[in-house]
Design an enzyme around this catalytic site. Structure first.
Site, PDB file in Angstrom:
ATOM      1  N   CYS A   2      14.434  -0.377   4.926  1.00  0.00           N
ATOM      2  CA  CYS A   2      15.836  -0.597   5.300  1.00  0.00           C
ATOM      3  C   CYS A   2      15.986  -1.728   6.322  1.00  0.00           C
ATOM      4  O   CYS A   2      15.117  -1.943   7.152  1.00  0.00           O
ATOM      5  CB  CYS A   2      16.421   0.668   5.911  1.00  0.00           C
ATOM      6  SG  CYS A   2      16.261   2.094   4.857  1.00  0.00           S
ATOM      7  N   ARG A  27      12.429  -7.324   3.009  1.00  0.00           N
ATOM      8  CA  ARG A  27      11.824  -6.054   3.429  1.00  0.00           C
ATOM      9  C   ARG A  27      11.794  -5.040   2.284  1.00  0.00           C
ATOM     10  O   ARG A  27      11.054  -4.072   2.346  1.00  0.00           O
ATOM     11  CB  ARG A  27      12.645  -5.449   4.588  1.00  0.00           C
ATOM     12  CG  ARG A  27      12.555  -6.261   5.856  1.00  0.00           C
ATOM     13  CD  ARG A  27      13.586  -5.794   6.868  1.00  0.00           C
ATOM     14  NE  ARG A  27      13.280  -4.493   7.430  1.00  0.00           N
ATOM     15  CZ  ARG A  27      12.621  -4.294   8.558  1.00  0.00           C
ATOM     16  NH1 ARG A  27      12.178  -5.329   9.241  1.00  0.00           N
ATOM     17  NH2 ARG A  27      12.401  -3.083   9.012  1.00  0.00           N
ATOM     18  N   TRP A  74      16.619   1.375   1.589  1.00  0.00           N
ATOM     19  CA  TRP A  74      15.495   1.670   0.686  1.00  0.00           C
ATOM     20  C   TRP A  74      15.475   3.189   0.581  1.00  0.00           C
ATOM     21  O   TRP A  74      15.168   3.883   1.543  1.00  0.00           O
ATOM     22  CB  TRP A  74      14.201   1.135   1.296  1.00  0.00           C
ATOM     23  CG  TRP A  74      13.021   1.154   0.384  1.00  0.00           C
ATOM     24  CD1 TRP A  74      12.663   0.194  -0.524  1.00  0.00           C
ATOM     25  CD2 TRP A  74      11.998   2.165   0.323  1.00  0.00           C
ATOM     26  NE1 TRP A  74      11.492   0.560  -1.149  1.00  0.00           N
ATOM     27  CE2 TRP A  74      11.063   1.760  -0.664  1.00  0.00           C
ATOM     28  CE3 TRP A  74      11.779   3.380   0.990  1.00  0.00           C
ATOM     29  CZ2 TRP A  74       9.937   2.508  -0.991  1.00  0.00           C
ATOM     30  CZ3 TRP A  74      10.655   4.116   0.659  1.00  0.00           C
ATOM     31  CH2 TRP A  74       9.757   3.687  -0.313  1.00  0.00           C
ATOM     32  N   ASN A 100      17.974   3.159  10.159  1.00  0.00           N
ATOM     33  CA  ASN A 100      16.642   3.017   9.554  1.00  0.00           C
ATOM     34  C   ASN A 100      15.789   4.159  10.069  1.00  0.00           C
ATOM     35  O   ASN A 100      15.861   4.492  11.252  1.00  0.00           O
ATOM     36  CB  ASN A 100      15.967   1.718  10.000  1.00  0.00           C
ATOM     37  CG  ASN A 100      16.582   0.497   9.366  1.00  0.00           C
ATOM     38  OD1 ASN A 100      17.529   0.617   8.616  1.00  0.00           O
ATOM     39  ND2 ASN A 100      16.031  -0.657   9.678  1.00  0.00           N
ATOM     40  N   GLY A 101      14.941   4.716   9.203  1.00  0.00           N
ATOM     41  CA  GLY A 101      14.065   5.799   9.647  1.00  0.00           C
ATOM     42  C   GLY A 101      14.421   7.091   8.934  1.00  0.00           C
ATOM     43  O   GLY A 101      15.162   7.088   7.950  1.00  0.00           O
ATOM     44  N   GLU A 485      -8.177  -6.718  -3.632  1.00  0.00           N
ATOM     45  CA  GLU A 485      -6.963  -7.422  -3.219  1.00  0.00           C
ATOM     46  C   GLU A 485      -6.365  -8.211  -4.393  1.00  0.00           C
ATOM     47  O   GLU A 485      -5.139  -8.230  -4.574  1.00  0.00           O
ATOM     48  CB  GLU A 485      -7.295  -8.334  -2.022  1.00  0.00           C
ATOM     49  CG  GLU A 485      -6.169  -9.180  -1.481  1.00  0.00           C
ATOM     50  CD  GLU A 485      -4.946  -8.399  -1.008  1.00  0.00           C
ATOM     51  OE1 GLU A 485      -5.005  -7.165  -0.872  1.00  0.00           O
ATOM     52  OE2 GLU A 485      -3.899  -9.046  -0.794  1.00  0.00           O
ATOM     53  N   LYS A 489      -2.596  -7.565  -5.772  1.00  0.00           N
ATOM     54  CA  LYS A 489      -1.570  -8.628  -5.885  1.00  0.00           C
ATOM     55  C   LYS A 489      -0.971  -8.628  -7.288  1.00  0.00           C
ATOM     56  O   LYS A 489       0.232  -8.707  -7.457  1.00  0.00           O
ATOM     57  CB  LYS A 489      -2.163 -10.023  -5.609  1.00  0.00           C
ATOM     58  CG  LYS A 489      -2.467 -10.398  -4.211  1.00  0.00           C
ATOM     59  CD  LYS A 489      -1.301 -10.470  -3.273  1.00  0.00           C
ATOM     60  CE  LYS A 489      -0.970  -9.150  -2.687  1.00  0.00           C
ATOM     61  NZ  LYS A 489      -1.366  -8.716  -1.447  1.00  0.00           N
ATOM     62  N   GLU A 492       1.224  -5.487  -7.944  1.00  0.00           N
ATOM     63  CA  GLU A 492       2.439  -5.479  -7.110  1.00  0.00           C
ATOM     64  C   GLU A 492       3.549  -6.344  -7.694  1.00  0.00           C
ATOM     65  O   GLU A 492       4.700  -5.938  -7.725  1.00  0.00           O
ATOM     66  CB  GLU A 492       2.133  -6.049  -5.707  1.00  0.00           C
ATOM     67  CG  GLU A 492       1.519  -5.082  -4.740  1.00  0.00           C
ATOM     68  CD  GLU A 492       1.303  -5.716  -3.375  1.00  0.00           C
ATOM     69  OE1 GLU A 492       1.627  -5.077  -2.379  1.00  0.00           O
ATOM     70  OE2 GLU A 492       0.799  -6.855  -3.296  1.00  0.00           O
ATOM     71  N   HIS A 508     -20.038   2.659 -14.864  1.00  0.00           N
ATOM     72  CA  HIS A 508     -19.803   4.102 -14.667  1.00  0.00           C
ATOM     73  C   HIS A 508     -18.379   4.506 -15.039  1.00  0.00           C
ATOM     74  O   HIS A 508     -17.909   5.550 -14.598  1.00  0.00           O
ATOM     75  CB  HIS A 508     -20.106   4.488 -13.217  1.00  0.00           C
ATOM     76  CG  HIS A 508     -21.521   4.215 -12.832  1.00  0.00           C
ATOM     77  ND1 HIS A 508     -22.593   4.856 -13.410  1.00  0.00           N
ATOM     78  CD2 HIS A 508     -22.048   3.336 -11.935  1.00  0.00           C
ATOM     79  CE1 HIS A 508     -23.713   4.387 -12.887  1.00  0.00           C
ATOM     80  NE2 HIS A 508     -23.409   3.470 -11.985  1.00  0.00           N
ATOM     81  N   LYS A 607       8.362  -4.386   2.396  1.00  0.00           N
ATOM     82  CA  LYS A 607       7.471  -5.217   3.208  1.00  0.00           C
ATOM     83  C   LYS A 607       6.935  -4.434   4.397  1.00  0.00           C
ATOM     84  O   LYS A 607       5.806  -4.593   4.813  1.00  0.00           O
ATOM     85  CB  LYS A 607       8.260  -6.435   3.692  1.00  0.00           C
ATOM     86  CG  LYS A 607       7.456  -7.442   4.481  1.00  0.00           C
ATOM     87  CD  LYS A 607       6.608  -8.262   3.565  1.00  0.00           C
ATOM     88  CE  LYS A 607       5.677  -9.203   4.298  1.00  0.00           C
ATOM     89  NZ  LYS A 607       4.522  -9.550   3.456  1.00  0.00           N
TER      90      LYS A 607
HETATM   91  C1  G6P Z   1       3.472  -2.374   2.284  1.00  0.00           C
HETATM   92  C2  G6P Z   1       3.436  -3.824   1.873  1.00  0.00           C
HETATM   93  C3  G6P Z   1       1.992  -4.280   1.705  1.00  0.00           C
HETATM   94  C4  G6P Z   1       1.222  -4.005   2.991  1.00  0.00           C
HETATM   95  C5  G6P Z   1       1.325  -2.530   3.417  1.00  0.00           C
HETATM   96  C6  G6P Z   1       0.785  -2.316   4.812  1.00  0.00           C
HETATM   97  O1  G6P Z   1       3.037  -1.576   1.245  1.00  0.00           O
HETATM   98  O2  G6P Z   1       4.134  -4.016   0.661  1.00  0.00           O
HETATM   99  O3  G6P Z   1       1.960  -5.672   1.437  1.00  0.00           O
HETATM  100  O4  G6P Z   1      -0.118  -4.330   2.793  1.00  0.00           O
HETATM  101  O5  G6P Z   1       2.685  -2.129   3.443  1.00  0.00           O
HETATM  102  O6  G6P Z   1       1.603  -3.013   5.695  1.00  0.00           O
HETATM  103  P1  G6P Z   1       1.176  -3.511   7.115  1.00  0.00           P
HETATM  104  O7  G6P Z   1       2.414  -4.145   7.673  1.00  0.00           O
HETATM  105  O8  G6P Z   1       0.762  -2.318   7.899  1.00  0.00           O
HETATM  106  O9  G6P Z   1       0.070  -4.488   6.954  1.00  0.00           O
END
Ligand code: G6P
Length: 612
Positions: A2, A27, A74, A100-101, A485, A489, A492, A508, A607
């Protein structure tokens, strides 16, 4: 997650708030709303979907006024819909709130309020909070600030809130606990936001509201109180961020811009911290703990998502160079499993946003058990740097694309520096070796520039595999976190199912998936596991999989075997994650663009994940 924007001052509030909400789109959110006060009283507009829907919806409506609050939601409690969007109003519609929260005890509060005649229009926890404030104000006959203070004392959970009052149309009230909030301070005007992105084009002076603080803003008065009623002296800080950091410039997407920024962001991250000629690393943020690190017996790294992957590269680096055992844990698991930890341990919490709820909760647990906590964060002034004992900022600059790119490589850079720093304290690396490593590290930005020059080739490869439904990413040693990673990516932003695996583990299980439709991306650079990876490539080729290999420049052996090769410059194995990650970021980016996906704001993702 949010986003919050509030404005009070002399400007037209609507464009300020709309623009601010757009700046917060990165975000992640699924609905938006604004409440604005003018001579007609409140005008409230709320829409599921994008901020642009809200903007279109309100074009022919009354949006005048110099005071407004806006929100991107969100969804947590209740589906994304117009009625669940913020702002939410009190029973008598006099008060409007954005939040927010999560209010954890909202069910109990809601039942009590319903029994006393309150009607609710949404399924949200937020609406309960504004009804509670209204009720306290009506019963106690007190001003709004005091009613907010009393209400917040009976709330369990996390919040950043802003409240507008129809009867006091010259006043905004904001409060926070566990959710970020920043106030921009101008001449007879204030901006409130969940981060500085909506504020930066108007104001240089900001106040970061602290947990348990409530702020009251009118055009001539500014006051901060704590929940315990003690008045606070506001600490005004000057912003360093520039507006161009928040614009895409000539790039089609923020993600691409941020991928291409990496030579600079890594240089910024290392600036003033390495002296290659002398073979020295200086980390001012943790220098007070140099003695502790000299005798350290165990390090625990915690993080979520991409930050957890960075943690895995940290494990490799710290164990290899500083010879300290490292455990890497998902913060969300660590916090719920009564971890064995003591005051002798150092916990490194990694978070680009510095706000991730699970990581913050894990830090609190480690703190209770007496461990020393270091933060590795990107957002200066965020919550994690405030609750940790010490830390190292990554200095990657604002990252707007939801999929983390430059923040990840900056985290890896910091962990590399921490590994060398501990090695320096413990004497596990000879100065001559450290001189060699730091000299190479100093050249990594130029080498990344060379990797970026493969962009067109990577786009062509993306074109040939863009329709795959599954992808496998394989690596060994510190190529394994790179594989994880790369897979993250891709899934996502392109919604292609992708898995990262240690290359040797393929047999395995994942080997069962391989057929002529399956792209398999190998980290096959010339390092200690090169020959082993070649055997794994053979296993995939024998089953007709499509092989894409990240290889060291000049490689001929792998090149002869596989379908596609992407070269990266030769470098010490320590720096493999920094170089090999770049082509995987570009591959994910191009596949997502070719599939028509919203690269910067992928569906369902946020985000900064401020709920657990
Ligand atoms: C969310 C984001 C990811 C990020 C993760 C942890 O899921 O979409 O890109 O890696 O949070 O976030 P942080 O701010 O703790 O690195």
């Amino acid at each position: 997650m949010c986003g919050i924007v509030g404005y009070i001052g002399y400007r037209d509030a609507w464009p300020v708030v709309i623009k601010g909400l757009k700046r917060l789109e990165y975000r992640g959110y699924d609905s938006a709303g604004i409440a604005i006060i003018n001579d007609d009283g409140f005008n409230v507009y709320k829409k599921a979907g994008k901020v642009s829907f809200l903007e279109d919806f309100a074009t022919d409506k009354n949006t005048t006024g110099k005071i407004a609050i806006g929100h991107t939601r969100w969804a947590t409690h209740g589906a994304p819909s117009d009625k669940n969007s913020h702002p939410h109003s009190s029973n008598d519609n006099r008060l409007h709130i954005i939040h927010n929260g999560i209010i954890e005890n909202y069910c109990v509060l809601k039942e009590e309020l319903i029994s006393r005649g309150h009607n609710f229009k949404s399924e949200t926890d937020t609406e309960v909070l504004i009804h509670l404030i209204e009720e306290i104000q009506n019963i106690e006959k007190i001003d709004l600030l005091e009613a907010v203070r009393q209400a917040l004392k009976s709330v369990i959970g996390a919040y950043a809130i802003v409240i507008l009052d129809r009867e006091n149309p010259d006043q905004l009230i904001a409060a926070r606990k566990g959710s970020p909030m920043v106030i921009g301070v101008g001449e007879s005007e204030y901006f409130i936001a969940s981060d500085i992105t909506p504020i930066v084009e108007y104001i240089r002076n900001v106040i970061y509201l602290k947990d348990n603080e409530i702020a009251l803003m009118t055009r001539d008065e500014f006051l901060i109180k704590r929940l315990d009623n003690v008045i606070q002296t506001p600490m005004i800080q000057e912003l360093e961020l520039k507006l161009e950091n928040l614009e895409k410039g000539d790039f089609d997407h923020f993600m691409l811009k941020e991928i291409f920024e990496q030579p600079r962001s890594i240089r910024d991250c290392m600036r003033g911290r390495i002296n290659p000629e002398a073979g020295k690393v200086a980390l001012g943020g943790i220098k007070e703990y140099a003695e502790k690190l000299k005798n350290i017996e165990r390090i625990i790294i915690i993080g979520c998502g991409t930050s957890w992957h960075a943690g895995l590269t940290g494990e490799y680096l710290i164990e290899e160079y500083a010879r300290v055992p490292v455990e890497v844990e998902y913060a969300s698991e660590f916090r719920y499993r009564n971890p064995i930890i003591s005051e002798k341990d150092v916990v490194i919490a990694i978070s680009q946003s510095g706000e991730t709820a699970d990581t913050m909760a894990a830090i609190e647990i480690a703190k209770e058990k007496g461990a020393t906590i270091f933060g590795v964060c990107n957002v200066v002034g965020s919550s994690i740097p405030r609750i940790t004992d010490a830390g190292v900022y990554t200095h990657a600059g604002p990252e707007i694309g939801v999929a983390s790119t430059k923040a990840f490589t900056a985290q890896v850079t910091v962990l590399t520096l921490i590994a060398f720093y501990i090695a320096q304290q413990k004497g596990t690396l000879a100065t001559s070796r450290l001189i060699g490593l730091l000299t190479e590290l100093d050249n990594i930005p130029e080498k990344i520039q060379a990797v970026l020059a493969n962009n067109d080739l990577i786009r062509d490869i993306a074109l040939s595999i863009k329709d795959a439904s599954n992808c496998l990413f394989l690596g060994r040693g510190n190529g394994f976190p790179v594989a994880l990673e790369g897979a993250l990516k891709l899934k996502e932003i392109s919604y292609v199912h992708a898995e990262g695996y240690p290359a040797a583990e393929m047999k395995h299980g994942p080997i069962a998936l391989i057929d002529k439709e399956m792209p398999v991306i190998f980290i096959a650079t010339k390092n200690s596991s090169y020959e082993k990876v070649i055997s794994n490539i053979q296993e995939v080729l024998a089953r007709k999989g499509i092989v894409i290999a990240i290889v060291t420049k000049g490689d001929t052996q792998v090149k002869k075997m596989v379908d596609y090769c992407i070269e990266i410059p030769d470098a010490d194995e320590a720096f493999l994650p920094l170089l090999a990650t770049i082509p995987l970021q570009l591959l994910a980016y191009h596949i997502a663009v070719l599939r028509g996906c919203n690269v910067d704001q992928p569906r369902n993702l946020a985000k900064s994940v401020t709920v657990e």
